[in-house]
Design a protein around this motif. Sequence first.
Motif, mmCIF file in Angstrom:
data_model
loop_
_atom_site.group_PDB
_atom_site.id
_atom_site.type_symbol
_atom_site.label_atom_id
_atom_site.label_comp_id
_atom_site.label_asym_id
_atom_site.label_seq_id
_atom_site.Cartn_x
_atom_site.Cartn_y
_atom_site.Cartn_z
ATOM 1 N N ARG A 128 3.513 8.008 -9.612
ATOM 2 C CA ARG A 128 2.097 8.370 -9.437
ATOM 3 C C ARG A 128 1.261 7.867 -10.612
ATOM 4 N NH1 ARG A 128 3.496 14.239 -6.860
ATOM 5 N NH2 ARG A 128 3.739 13.484 -4.726
ATOM 6 N N SER A 129 1.808 7.949 -11.803
ATOM 7 C CA SER A 129 1.100 7.416 -12.970
ATOM 8 C C SER A 129 0.986 5.898 -12.883
ATOM 9 C CB SER A 129 1.834 7.797 -14.263
ATOM 10 O OG SER A 129 1.804 9.179 -14.460
ATOM 11 N N ALA A 130 2.070 5.268 -12.472
ATOM 12 C CA ALA A 130 2.056 3.812 -12.335
ATOM 13 C C ALA A 130 1.052 3.372 -11.288
ATOM 14 C CB ALA A 130 3.445 3.299 -11.983
ATOM 15 N N GLY A 131 0.992 4.113 -10.188
ATOM 16 C CA GLY A 131 0.056 3.769 -9.122
ATOM 17 C C GLY A 131 -1.381 3.728 -9.595
ATOM 18 N N ALA A 132 -1.702 4.569 -10.563
ATOM 19 C CA ALA A 132 -3.061 4.590 -11.101
ATOM 20 C C ALA A 132 -3.301 3.451 -12.094
ATOM 21 C CB ALA A 132 -3.326 5.928 -11.785
ATOM 22 N N ALA A 133 -2.221 2.877 -12.644
ATOM 23 C CA ALA A 133 -2.367 1.867 -13.693
ATOM 24 C C ALA A 133 -2.126 0.435 -13.218
ATOM 25 C CB ALA A 133 -1.398 2.181 -14.845
ATOM 26 N N ILE A 134 -1.402 0.267 -12.138
ATOM 27 C CA ILE A 134 -1.015 -1.063 -11.648
ATOM 28 C C ILE A 134 -2.180 -1.693 -10.890
ATOM 29 C CG2 ILE A 134 0.557 -2.303 -10.108
ATOM 30 C CD1 ILE A 134 1.967 -1.207 -12.609
ATOM 31 N N THR A 135 -2.532 -2.922 -11.265
ATOM 32 C CA THR A 135 -3.619 -3.637 -10.588
ATOM 33 C C THR A 135 -3.124 -4.840 -9.771
ATOM 34 O OG1 THR A 135 -4.021 -5.003 -12.545
ATOM 35 C CG2 THR A 135 -5.300 -2.954 -12.343
ATOM 36 N N HIS A 136 -1.932 -5.307 -10.035
ATOM 37 C CA HIS A 136 -1.355 -6.459 -9.339
ATOM 38 C C HIS A 136 -0.929 -6.021 -7.934
ATOM 39 C CE1 HIS A 136 2.210 -9.244 -8.706
ATOM 40 N NE2 HIS A 136 1.195 -10.081 -8.843
ATOM 41 N N PRO A 137 -1.551 -6.577 -6.868
ATOM 42 C CA PRO A 137 -1.278 -6.089 -5.506
ATOM 43 C C PRO A 137 0.199 -6.066 -5.101
ATOM 44 C CG PRO A 137 -3.261 -7.413 -5.510
ATOM 45 C CD PRO A 137 -2.657 -7.567 -6.887
ATOM 46 N N PRO A 138 0.999 -7.121 -5.335
ATOM 47 C CA PRO A 138 2.406 -7.025 -4.931
ATOM 48 C C PRO A 138 3.171 -5.919 -5.673
ATOM 49 C CG PRO A 138 1.789 -9.318 -5.247
ATOM 50 C CD PRO A 138 0.655 -8.480 -5.780
ATOM 51 N N THR A 139 2.842 -5.711 -6.942
ATOM 52 C CA THR A 139 3.494 -4.638 -7.694
ATOM 53 C C THR A 139 3.028 -3.285 -7.167
ATOM 54 O OG1 THR A 139 3.567 -6.091 -9.634
ATOM 55 C CG2 THR A 139 3.989 -3.757 -10.012
ATOM 56 N N ALA A 140 1.759 -3.166 -6.854
ATOM 57 C CA ALA A 140 1.225 -1.917 -6.299
ATOM 58 C C ALA A 140 1.906 -1.580 -4.973
ATOM 59 C CB ALA A 140 -0.286 -2.033 -6.117
ATOM 60 N N GLU A 141 2.234 -2.585 -4.176
ATOM 61 C CA GLU A 141 2.930 -2.347 -2.911
ATOM 62 C C GLU A 141 4.335 -1.787 -3.155
ATOM 63 O OE1 GLU A 141 1.929 -2.402 0.319
ATOM 64 O OE2 GLU A 141 -0.032 -2.603 -0.627
ATOM 65 N N VAL A 142 5.016 -2.298 -4.162
ATOM 66 C CA VAL A 142 6.350 -1.780 -4.484
ATOM 67 C C VAL A 142 6.237 -0.344 -5.003
ATOM 68 C CG1 VAL A 142 8.404 -2.079 -5.943
ATOM 69 C CG2 VAL A 142 7.337 -4.066 -4.874
ATOM 70 N N VAL A 143 5.216 -0.060 -5.791
ATOM 71 C CA VAL A 143 4.986 1.309 -6.261
ATOM 72 C C VAL A 143 4.811 2.235 -5.056
ATOM 73 C CG1 VAL A 143 3.402 2.840 -7.509
ATOM 74 C CG2 VAL A 143 4.000 0.614 -8.482
ATOM 75 N N LYS A 144 4.002 1.821 -4.087
ATOM 76 C CA LYS A 144 3.779 2.641 -2.885
ATOM 77 C C LYS A 144 5.082 2.859 -2.113
ATOM 78 C CE LYS A 144 -0.993 1.231 -2.122
ATOM 79 N NZ LYS A 144 -1.879 0.426 -1.270
ATOM 80 N N LEU A 145 5.876 1.793 -1.967
ATOM 81 C CA LEU A 145 7.159 1.894 -1.273
ATOM 82 C C LEU A 145 8.058 2.911 -1.975
ATOM 83 C CD1 LEU A 145 9.317 0.872 0.779
ATOM 84 C CD2 LEU A 145 9.962 -0.784 -1.007
#
Length: 159
Positions: A128-145
Motif C-alpha cells: 500500500r505504501s509502494a502503491g502511493a509512491a510508484i509512478t512507473h506504470p508497469p511497476t504500478a501494475e505489479v504492485v496492484k497484482l
Amino acid sequence: MRSRRQPRIAALLLAGLTLTACQQAPPSPPPQNGYGATERAFVELSIATDEQALKLVTLDDNPSLVENREAELAALRTLLDAPYVNNHAGHDMPGMPTDAEIQLAATSPDARKQFVHAHLTEQLEVLRSAGAAITHPPTAEVVKLMEQHRTAELTLTGP
C-alpha cells in the motif's frame, strides 16, 4: 516477523530504500520512462521478500500461495533494468520471513500459520505504501497484482 510492527514502518522502509538507492549512485536526471530509484528499490526488495516467502509458503498446504509468489517473481524480474543483486539477504524486514522463522514454521503448524499471516499482513502494508509512491506504470501494475494477491490470500488463510 513481529505483529508489533506499525504500518508506518512500511512507508519509512520504502523511503529509506529510495534514499539508500539514491546515495549509491551519483545524481542523474529523472528517468525518461518513469522507472527510477523508488521503483528499483521496490522491485529489489520485493524479489528478496518473495524469494524468502516462497520458502515459507511452500510449507503451507495452499498451492495458490506458491503460484502467486512464482508469478510475482517472474513479473518483478521483467522490471529490472540491471542484473539483480540481493542486497537484503539476512535482513529482518516487514513481510520478509527470516530463516529462523522458516525453520520454526517447518516444525510447528501454529508457528507456520502465524508467520504466513504476518507475511501477508505486513507485505500488504508495504504494498500500500509502494502503491502511493510508484509512478512507473508497469511497476504500478505489479504492485496492484501483489496487493490483490495478498488481499485474497488473507481471505483464504484467515486470521
